[in-house]
Scaffold this active site. Structure first.
Site, PDB file in Angstrom:
ATOM      1  N   ASP A  12       0.811  -1.229   0.000  1.00 12.84           N
ATOM      2  CA  ASP A  12       0.000   0.000   0.000  1.00 12.84           C
ATOM      3  C   ASP A  12       0.840   1.274   0.000  1.00 12.84           C
ATOM      4  O   ASP A  12       0.443   2.297   0.561  1.00 12.84           O
ATOM      5  CB  ASP A  12      -0.970   0.009   1.202  1.00 12.84           C
ATOM      6  CG  ASP A  12      -1.842  -1.220   1.222  1.00 12.84           C
ATOM      7  OD1 ASP A  12      -2.190  -1.712   0.136  1.00 12.84           O
ATOM      8  OD2 ASP A  12      -2.167  -1.699   2.326  1.00 12.84           O
ATOM      9  N   HIS A  40      -4.622  -1.962  -5.772  1.00 14.59           N
ATOM     10  CA  HIS A  40      -3.846  -0.825  -6.274  1.00 14.59           C
ATOM     11  C   HIS A  40      -4.810   0.253  -6.772  1.00 14.59           C
ATOM     12  O   HIS A  40      -5.586   0.013  -7.699  1.00 14.59           O
ATOM     13  CB  HIS A  40      -2.918  -1.275  -7.412  1.00 14.59           C
ATOM     14  CG  HIS A  40      -1.905  -2.270  -6.967  1.00 14.59           C
ATOM     15  ND1 HIS A  40      -1.011  -2.857  -7.818  1.00 14.59           N
ATOM     16  CD2 HIS A  40      -1.613  -2.779  -5.738  1.00 14.59           C
ATOM     17  CE1 HIS A  40      -0.223  -3.684  -7.143  1.00 14.59           C
ATOM     18  NE2 HIS A  40      -0.579  -3.661  -5.874  1.00 14.59           N
TER      19      HIS A  40
HETATM   20  P1  GDP Z   1      -0.745   0.229  -3.519  1.00  8.50           P
HETATM   21  O1  GDP Z   1      -1.281  -1.070  -3.018  1.00  8.50           O
HETATM   22  O2  GDP Z   1       0.714   0.375  -3.253  1.00  8.50           O
HETATM   23  O3  GDP Z   1      -1.101   0.495  -4.955  1.00  8.50           O
HETATM   24  O4  GDP Z   1      -1.468   1.373  -2.653  1.00  8.50           O
HETATM   25  P2  GDP Z   1      -3.032   1.495  -2.337  1.00  8.50           P
HETATM   26  O5  GDP Z   1      -3.732   1.953  -3.554  1.00  8.50           O
HETATM   27  O6  GDP Z   1      -3.539   0.265  -1.667  1.00  8.50           O
HETATM   28  O7  GDP Z   1      -3.021   2.618  -1.210  1.00  8.50           O
HETATM   29  C1  GDP Z   1      -2.461   3.867  -1.448  1.00  8.50           C
HETATM   30  C2  GDP Z   1      -3.539   4.945  -1.215  1.00  8.50           C
HETATM   31  O8  GDP Z   1      -2.930   6.212  -1.177  1.00  8.50           O
HETATM   32  C3  GDP Z   1      -4.575   5.011  -2.314  1.00  8.50           C
HETATM   33  O9  GDP Z   1      -5.803   5.380  -1.744  1.00  8.50           O
HETATM   34  C4  GDP Z   1      -4.058   6.109  -3.226  1.00  8.50           C
HETATM   35  O10 GDP Z   1      -5.094   6.765  -3.945  1.00  8.50           O
HETATM   36  C5  GDP Z   1      -3.432   7.050  -2.224  1.00  8.50           C
HETATM   37  N1  GDP Z   1      -2.255   7.817  -2.681  1.00  8.50           N
HETATM   38  C6  GDP Z   1      -1.252   7.453  -3.528  1.00  8.50           C
HETATM   39  N2  GDP Z   1      -0.317   8.413  -3.605  1.00  8.50           N
HETATM   40  C7  GDP Z   1      -0.733   9.403  -2.789  1.00  8.50           C
HETATM   41  C8  GDP Z   1      -0.190  10.673  -2.403  1.00  8.50           C
HETATM   42  O11 GDP Z   1       0.899  11.073  -2.808  1.00  8.50           O
HETATM   43  N3  GDP Z   1      -0.898  11.419  -1.511  1.00  8.50           N
HETATM   44  C9  GDP Z   1      -2.097  11.000  -1.011  1.00  8.50           C
HETATM   45  N4  GDP Z   1      -2.728  11.796  -0.153  1.00  8.50           N
HETATM   46  N5  GDP Z   1      -2.644   9.828  -1.348  1.00  8.50           N
HETATM   47  C10 GDP Z   1      -1.959   9.040  -2.216  1.00  8.50           C
HETATM   48  P1  IMO Z   2      -0.743  -4.281  -2.188  1.00  4.34           P
HETATM   49  O1  IMO Z   2      -0.289  -4.836  -3.521  1.00  4.34           O
HETATM   50  C1  IMO Z   2      -0.986  -4.684   2.140  1.00  4.34           C
HETATM   51  C2  IMO Z   2      -0.713  -8.747   3.765  1.00  4.34           C
HETATM   52  C3  IMO Z   2      -2.027  -9.092   4.459  1.00  4.34           C
HETATM   53  C4  IMO Z   2      -1.512 -10.017   5.548  1.00  4.34           C
HETATM   54  C5  IMO Z   2      -0.404 -10.783   4.815  1.00  4.34           C
HETATM   55  C6  IMO Z   2      -0.820 -12.146   4.291  1.00  4.34           C
HETATM   56  O2  IMO Z   2      -2.082  -3.658  -2.229  1.00  4.34           O
HETATM   57  O3  IMO Z   2       0.306  -3.438  -1.577  1.00  4.34           O
HETATM   58  P2  IMO Z   2      -2.337 -12.837   2.234  1.00  4.34           P
HETATM   59  O4  IMO Z   2      -3.791 -12.583   1.958  1.00  4.34           O
HETATM   60  O5  IMO Z   2      -1.407 -12.312   1.199  1.00  4.34           O
HETATM   61  O6  IMO Z   2      -2.078 -14.282   2.546  1.00  4.34           O
HETATM   62  O7  IMO Z   2      -2.038 -12.035   3.596  1.00  4.34           O
HETATM   63  O8  IMO Z   2      -0.003  -9.970   3.736  1.00  4.34           O
HETATM   64  N1  IMO Z   2      -0.852  -8.262   2.378  1.00  4.34           N
HETATM   65  C7  IMO Z   2      -0.911  -6.967   2.047  1.00  4.34           C
HETATM   66  N2  IMO Z   2      -0.934  -5.859   2.805  1.00  4.34           N
HETATM   67  N3  IMO Z   2      -1.009  -4.572   0.804  1.00  4.34           N
HETATM   68  C8  IMO Z   2      -0.986  -5.673   0.029  1.00  4.34           C
HETATM   69  O9  IMO Z   2      -0.912  -5.617  -1.324  1.00  4.34           O
HETATM   70  C9  IMO Z   2      -0.944  -6.948   0.638  1.00  4.34           C
HETATM   71  N4  IMO Z   2      -0.914  -8.202   0.178  1.00  4.34           N
HETATM   72  C10 IMO Z   2      -0.836  -8.996   1.249  1.00  4.34           C
HETATM   73  O10 IMO Z   2      -2.652  -7.952   4.992  1.00  4.34           O
HETATM   74  O11 IMO Z   2      -0.934  -9.280   6.596  1.00  4.34           O
HETATM   75 MG    MG Z   3      -2.830  -1.752  -1.799  1.00  8.53          MG
END
Ligand code: GDP
Ligand code: IMO
Ligand code: MG
Length: 422
Positions: A12, A40
């Site tokens: 994340d 994502h």
């Molecule tokens: P990922 O799994 O690495 O793709 O990240 P996620 O999408 O799960 O979580 C990142 C969150 O932060 C999402 O809600 C994005 O829209 C948000 N986000 C990404 N870059 C920025 C940033 O620079 N500032 C803010 N405020 N939010 C961001």
């Molecule tokens: P993105 O791509 C955050 C974490 C789960 C849990 C552990 C094992 O969005 O960054 P699983 O379901 O994979 O067997 O869970 O891994 N986990 C993540 N946490 N972002 C992710 O993906 C994750 N993918 C797995 O929360 O702790």
């Molecule tokens: Mg994510």
């Protein structure tokens, strides 16, 4: 040219946003490991796209998406993402390809994931419940079914029924509800019709693409701290996250990789269990969680938050061979009087490295902090480095110097146009 985007923390980090940004100049964007445990987020024109399986760069007109062999696929999720995009007017025929080598996440994998978590009780790991661990364990124990089997329906029915019967016996020992084999097969018979037109040999497709000089962007999921080998196992996910997974998960040879982009969130977050050395609790944690909207993209769970842990990130950059860095969510730190950065770990008064720690050490150690002054100004949407408050610039420069890796992009907000190129 092959570029790889890798999450350097616990997932994340904002990989989706960065992948979307970089895909503008990519011919292909490729998922190569993990499954729909990934979430994502891409935001374009105020519309939010939460991608779980389809690569985050697909929204660009000319960019082709590939789900390569290393990804484990829940057909229902993939079909719903295809529908989401097609309802939005994005035609995917010829724009999305899926490997026939992908293993399938079955309903019994999800049921087993949840049953194990329930049985672990207070020691549960906090998985996403998407069947990741059980699917990958079937893959390596020769009990998996791949998209390949979907081509021959009779073969699929025979193999699915054999596996499901065994899994149902196991589920009964957990007192969990067994899967309804007939009903699940009916669903698969519909889902396969939607998926099969997208299925191809993605190994051939990608290698042809690279040899013709086109640009390929590999979209890492999760984060290095969740890598199945380099995390404090079992507080991990089931796949390798580091760039080695590009080779095994797509068939692209390692020497074709030209740059590896490590995504760093300006602070730390984690969903699920396991040690988190710089974790914050109380008012400050709540403030950061709310401002950063730190709730899981996949499960909606509140994310744990903490200070940036550069001891862990440094390890992630080194083990992944990161060649450049992007920093995200720096805007969330505005308004803090002082900001701490973890620059090392101490255990029993002695320095210890991230890589030497298992989960017991990580839970006991004391982070060594560097304190930096914060900044008051809101910086969301700033597009020039020189326009950032001086203390914010210093915070970013500190990270760059500590890691010894060049920063190329700073993200200052969730939307596509909110970033600084350096
Ligand atoms: P990922 O799994 O690495 O793709 O990240 P996620 O999408 O799960 O979580 C990142 C969150 O932060 C999402 O809600 C994005 O829209 C948000 N986000 C990404 N870059 C920025 C940033 O620079 N500032 C803010 N405020 N939010 C961001
Ligand atoms: P993105 O791509 C955050 C974490 C789960 C849990 C552990 C094992 O969005 O960054 P699983 O379901 O994979 O067997 O869970 O891994 N986990 C993540 N946490 N972002 C992710 O993906 C994750 N993918 C797995 O929360 O702790
Ligand atoms: Mg994510």
């Amino acid at each position: 040219m092959v570029s790889v985007v890798i999450g350097t923390q616990w997932g994340d980090e904002g990989k989706g946003k960065i992948v979307d940004l970089l895909s503008k100049n990519a011919n292909f964007v490729v998922r190569f490991h993990g499954g729909n445990n990934a979430g994502h987020t891409v935001i374009v024109n105020d519309k939010k796209y939460p991608f779980h399986l389809i690569p985050s760069g697909i929204l660009h007109k000319k960019t082709v998406g590939v789900i390569a062999n290393g990804v484990i696929v829940d057909l229902k999720v993939l079909v719903s993402e295809i529908k989401m995009l097609e309802e939005d007017g994005i035609k995917l025929k010829g724009k999305l390809f899926v490997s026939d080598r992908c293993h399938l996440i079955m309903p019994y994998h999800k049921a087993l994931d949840l049953a194990y978590e329930h049985a672990r009780g207070k020691n549960k790991l906090g998985t996403t419940g998407r069947g990741i661990g059980p699917c990958l364990s079937d893959k390596v124990s020769y009990n998996g079914l791949r998209i390949y089997e979907l081509r021959n329906w009779n073969l699929f029915v025979e193999k699915f029924t054999f596996q499901a019967k065994i899994k149902n016996k196991v589920l009964k020992t957990f007192d969990a509800t067994p899967v309804n084999i007939k009903k699940e097969l009916e669903k698969f018979s519909q889902l396969r019709k939607v998926i099969l037109p997208f299925v191809t040999d993605t190994y051939l497709l990608l290698n042809k693409t690279i040899n013709s000089g086109k640009r390929v962007l590999m979209e890492g999921a999760h984060g290095v701290m969740l890598d199945t080998d380099f995390s404090p196992y079992p507080y991990s996910t089931g796949s390798n996250v580091i760039p080695g997974a590009v080779n095994t998960g797509s068939g692209i040879p390692p020497q074709k990789i030209s740059n590896i982009i490590g995504v760093i969130k300006a602070y730390t977050s984690r969903v699920g269990g396991g040690p988190l050395p710089t974790e914050l609790h109380g008012k400050l944690a709540d403030e950061i969680r709310e401002k950063g909207q730190e709730y899981g993209t996949t499960t909606g769970r509140p994310r744990r938050v903490g200070w940036l842990d550069l001891e862990a990130v440094k390890f992630a950059c080194q083990v992944s061979g990161v060649t450049e860095i992007t920093i995200t969510k720096i805007d969330i730190l505005s308004g803090l009087k002082e900001i701490k950065i973890c620059v090392g770990y101490k255990l029993n008064g002695k320095q210890i490295s991230y890589s030497s720690c298992g989960y017991e050490e990580l839970a006991k150690l004391t982070p060594v902090y560097k304190e930096l002054p914060g900044w008051k100004e809101e910086i969301a949407g700033i597009t020039k480095f020189s326009e950032l408050p001086k203390n914010c610039q210093d915070y970013i420069k500190f990270i760059e110097k500590f890691l010894g890796v060049k920063i190329s992009i700073i993200s200052t907000g969730p939307a596509r146009n909110e970033y600084i190129n350096i």
